[in-house]
Motif scaffolding. Structure first.
Motif, PDB file in Angstrom:
ATOM      1  N   UNK A   9     -29.198  66.521  -6.672  1.00 38.31           N
ATOM      2  CA  UNK A   9     -29.678  65.188  -6.322  1.00 38.31           C
ATOM      3  C   UNK A   9     -31.206  65.215  -6.329  1.00 38.31           C
ATOM      4  N   UNK A  10     -31.816  64.265  -7.051  1.00 39.98           N
ATOM      5  CA  UNK A  10     -33.279  64.177  -7.070  1.00 39.98           C
ATOM      6  C   UNK A  10     -33.709  62.945  -6.275  1.00 39.98           C
ATOM      7  N   UNK A  11     -34.778  63.090  -5.541  1.00 39.94           N
ATOM      8  CA  UNK A  11     -35.304  61.966  -4.748  1.00 39.94           C
ATOM      9  C   UNK A  11     -36.767  61.746  -5.083  1.00 39.94           C
ATOM     10  N   UNK A  12     -37.069  60.544  -5.586  1.00 40.42           N
ATOM     11  CA  UNK A  12     -38.450  60.149  -5.885  1.00 40.42           C
ATOM     12  C   UNK A  12     -38.939  59.220  -4.780  1.00 40.42           C
ATOM     13  N   UNK A  13     -39.828  59.748  -3.943  1.00 42.38           N
ATOM     14  CA  UNK A  13     -40.349  59.001  -2.798  1.00 42.38           C
ATOM     15  C   UNK A  13     -41.720  58.431  -3.154  1.00 42.38           C
ATOM     16  N   UNK A  14     -41.981  57.165  -2.804  1.00 47.53           N
ATOM     17  CA  UNK A  14     -43.251  56.537  -3.206  1.00 47.53           C
ATOM     18  C   UNK A  14     -44.444  57.110  -2.441  1.00 47.53           C
ATOM     19  N   UNK A  15     -44.206  57.486  -1.199  1.00 47.80           N
ATOM     20  CA  UNK A  15     -45.269  58.156  -0.424  1.00 47.80           C
ATOM     21  C   UNK A  15     -44.554  58.973   0.643  1.00 47.80           C
ATOM     22  N   UNK A  25     -36.777  61.531   5.314  1.00 45.35           N
ATOM     23  CA  UNK A  25     -36.503  62.818   4.675  1.00 45.35           C
ATOM     24  C   UNK A  25     -35.725  63.748   5.612  1.00 45.35           C
ATOM     25  N   UNK A  26     -36.098  63.755   6.892  1.00 46.67           N
ATOM     26  CA  UNK A  26     -35.358  64.577   7.866  1.00 46.67           C
ATOM     27  C   UNK A  26     -33.904  64.143   7.945  1.00 46.67           C
ATOM     28  N   UNK A  27     -33.689  62.820   7.962  1.00 42.07           N
ATOM     29  CA  UNK A  27     -32.314  62.306   8.004  1.00 42.07           C
ATOM     30  C   UNK A  27     -31.529  62.752   6.777  1.00 42.07           C
ATOM     31  N   UNK A  28     -32.193  62.691   5.623  1.00 43.14           N
ATOM     32  CA  UNK A  28     -31.520  63.116   4.385  1.00 43.14           C
ATOM     33  C   UNK A  28     -31.134  64.588   4.469  1.00 43.14           C
ATOM     34  N   UNK A  29     -32.094  65.407   4.938  1.00 42.66           N
ATOM     35  CA  UNK A  29     -31.846  66.858   4.973  1.00 42.66           C
ATOM     36  C   UNK A  29     -30.755  67.203   5.977  1.00 42.66           C
ATOM     37  N   UNK A  30     -30.742  66.473   7.095  1.00 44.38           N
ATOM     38  CA  UNK A  30     -29.696  66.718   8.096  1.00 44.38           C
ATOM     39  C   UNK A  30     -28.319  66.420   7.496  1.00 44.38           C
ATOM     40  N   UNK A  31     -28.222  65.311   6.791  1.00 45.70           N
ATOM     41  CA  UNK A  31     -26.933  64.958   6.169  1.00 45.70           C
ATOM     42  C   UNK A  31     -26.602  65.935   5.035  1.00 45.70           C
ATOM     43  N   UNK A  32     -27.635  66.349   4.287  1.00 51.64           N
ATOM     44  CA  UNK A  32     -27.413  67.304   3.182  1.00 51.64           C
ATOM     45  C   UNK A  32     -26.928  68.659   3.683  1.00 51.64           C
ATOM     46  N   UNK A  33     -27.272  68.989   4.936  1.00 50.35           N
ATOM     47  CA  UNK A  33     -26.873  70.302   5.450  1.00 50.35           C
ATOM     48  C   UNK A  33     -25.354  70.412   5.562  1.00 50.35           C
ATOM     49  N   UNK A  34     -24.659  69.277   5.505  1.00 47.80           N
ATOM     50  CA  UNK A  34     -23.193  69.322   5.489  1.00 47.80           C
ATOM     51  C   UNK A  34     -22.659  69.607   4.081  1.00 47.80           C
ATOM     52  N   UNK A  35     -23.547  69.635   3.108  1.00 49.13           N
ATOM     53  CA  UNK A  35     -23.148  69.893   1.717  1.00 49.13           C
ATOM     54  C   UNK A  35     -23.984  71.040   1.151  1.00 49.13           C
ATOM     55  N   UNK A  36     -23.680  72.270   1.532  1.00 52.98           N
ATOM     56  CA  UNK A  36     -24.515  73.398   1.099  1.00 52.98           C
ATOM     57  C   UNK A  36     -24.485  73.619  -0.421  1.00 52.98           C
ATOM     58  N   UNK A 245     -37.302  46.183  13.887  1.00 53.09           N
ATOM     59  CA  UNK A 245     -36.680  47.476  13.584  1.00 53.09           C
ATOM     60  C   UNK A 245     -36.373  47.577  12.089  1.00 53.09           C
ATOM     61  N   UNK A 246     -36.836  48.677  11.475  1.00 55.13           N
ATOM     62  CA  UNK A 246     -36.600  48.897  10.038  1.00 55.13           C
ATOM     63  C   UNK A 246     -36.066  50.314   9.854  1.00 55.13           C
ATOM     64  N   UNK A 247     -34.737  50.469   9.919  1.00 53.97           N
ATOM     65  CA  UNK A 247     -34.162  51.820   9.834  1.00 53.97           C
ATOM     66  C   UNK A 247     -34.481  52.469   8.484  1.00 53.97           C
ATOM     67  N   UNK A 248     -34.634  53.795   8.487  1.00 54.63           N
ATOM     68  CA  UNK A 248     -35.040  54.463   7.243  1.00 54.63           C
ATOM     69  C   UNK A 248     -33.872  54.642   6.275  1.00 54.63           C
ATOM     70  N   UNK A 249     -32.651  54.763   6.785  1.00 53.24           N
ATOM     71  CA  UNK A 249     -31.492  54.862   5.884  1.00 53.24           C
ATOM     72  C   UNK A 249     -31.338  56.197   5.165  1.00 53.24           C
ATOM     73  N   UNK A 250     -32.036  57.225   5.623  1.00 51.19           N
ATOM     74  CA  UNK A 250     -31.927  58.525   4.944  1.00 51.19           C
ATOM     75  C   UNK A 250     -30.501  59.050   4.915  1.00 51.19           C
ATOM     76  N   UNK A 251     -29.842  58.964   6.042  1.00 50.93           N
ATOM     77  CA  UNK A 251     -28.456  59.434   6.138  1.00 50.93           C
ATOM     78  C   UNK A 251     -27.532  58.638   5.210  1.00 50.93           C
ATOM     79  N   UNK A 252     -27.691  57.311   5.234  1.00 49.09           N
ATOM     80  CA  UNK A 252     -26.832  56.452   4.408  1.00 49.09           C
ATOM     81  C   UNK A 252     -27.047  56.711   2.912  1.00 49.09           C
ATOM     82  N   UNK A 253     -28.293  57.049   2.534  1.00 47.35           N
ATOM     83  CA  UNK A 253     -28.570  57.381   1.127  1.00 47.35           C
ATOM     84  C   UNK A 253     -27.728  58.572   0.681  1.00 47.35           C
TER      85      UNK A 253
END
Ligand code: FRU
Length: 326
Positions: A9-15, A25-36, A245-253
């Motif tokens: 999975x590639x992620x292109x972040x604007x900043x 990014x932390x949310x993404x990595x936490x969720x990704x840790x369930x998929x080694x 409130x503007x949730x980042x959605x890292x986990x949902x991504x």
């Protein structure tokens, strides 16, 4: 392990440097840790659409199984994202959008609604009479375009409210601070300011305090991120009157990405909730976010323990192999 990853999975972040996107990014990595068995490739475009276009071409050449992108500005990023989409690589767009709406899934809050709610909130706070100014993000970012449309539509219902001035803060605290300082004289007649994120709201507050000490201009921001130097704290400290409130959605991504990759059902539009955080609910919000943060720490600790166990296990297996072979 040394085996081939099941998915890339590639992620292109604007900043990548601000707290909101670090949380994503932390949310993404936490969720990704369930998929080694997933390899994660990350590129940070540092606020530059030009760099992000180049990075997306580079990522495309690496042939990942899926691309997640948060486009810095809508128009310039549209051709490359559309090209990836047409090539068949699944594309998840998050937070900001391109101009074409070509994606497999979108993850993010409704920016039109955020602008609309901010407008309604400010108009009511001002007793339906007065002037409002804006400190916007990059004019080409979809989040700016949609928040602005929402704000203006909401204010159309209030004939006693007038829009005064638009300041381009480019999403950045320093730019917002210096631009507000430069236009402080004109802004002095504003009753309220809607800044399109909390960092620019803070920069606005600082510049106004300096140029117009004792002013009573209300300031509303967006993000309401927990943490010492973030929106929830500013609202609790009365630096800001409110934040959307503007949730980042890292986990949902990542959840959506895994569903797409594993051919499971997924939603094309994943709209995250939003709400107004002000003095009436900020303490409740802080209690909630503190609890979530401590649960996330527990998850991180569990993951770390598991990784250590894995290492011990694979060492034991190696020893066993040697014993069996010899
Ligand atoms: C972070 C940020 C947020 C804002 C979002 C809009 O880079 O500026 O503060 O809500 O991007 O896309």
């Amino acid at each position: 392990g040394d085996h081939k990853p099941a998915y890339r999975i590639a992620f292109s972040q604007c900043v990548g440097s601000d707290a909101w996107r670090q949380t994503m990014l932390e949310e993404m990595k936490r969720e990704l840790s369930f998929y080694p068995d997933v390899e994660f490739i990350y590129r940070d475009a540092d606020n530059s659409s030009e760099l992000q276009i180049r990075q997306l071409h580079e990522l495309q050449r690496m042939r990942p199984d899926l691309i997640i992108v948060s486009p810095n500005e809508a128009e310039p990023l549209t051709p490359v994202v559309d090209d990836i989409f047409r090539s068949g690589t699944p594309v998840i767009v998050t937070d900001r959008k391109t101009a074409s709406g070509q994606y497999h899934a979108y993850v993010g809050a409704d920016n039109y609604k955020i602008g609309y709610m901010a407008g309604q909130y400010l108009a009511e706070q001002l007793g339906r009479r007065g002037t409002i100014s804006e400190v916007t993000g990059l004019p080409g970012s979809s989040a700016t375009i949609e928040r602005q449309r929402g704000l203006h539509d909401a204010l159309n219902a209030y004939p006693g409210i007038r829009l005064l001035l638009q300041v381009n803060g480019q999403w950045l605290i320093d730019v917002a601070r210096s631009q507000v300082a430069r236009q402080a004289a004109q802004l002095s007649t504003a009753d309220a300011i809607f800044a399109y994120n909390d960092q620019m709201a803070l920069g606005t507050y600082q510049a106004l305090q300096e140029a117009l000490p004792g002013n009573r201009i209300k300031i509303v921001g967006v993000d309401a991120l927990p943490g010492e130097n973030n929106g929830l704290h500013f609202v609790a400290e009365n630096v800001l009157d409110a934040s959307m409130l503007y949730p980042t959605g890292g986990k949902e991504c990542i959840q959506t990405a895994m569903a797409i990759l594993k051919d499971q059902p997924y939603q094309r539009e994943n709209i995250l909730g939003t709400l107004v955080v002000d003095s009436t609910n900020v303490q409740l919000m802080r209690l909630q976010t503190d609890k979530i943060i401590s649960q996330q720490r527990d998850i991180d600790k569990q993951q770390q323990l598991f990784a250590e166990q894995q290492k011990i296990f694979s060492n034991q297996r190696r020893v066993l192999n040697i014993l069996v072979v010899s």
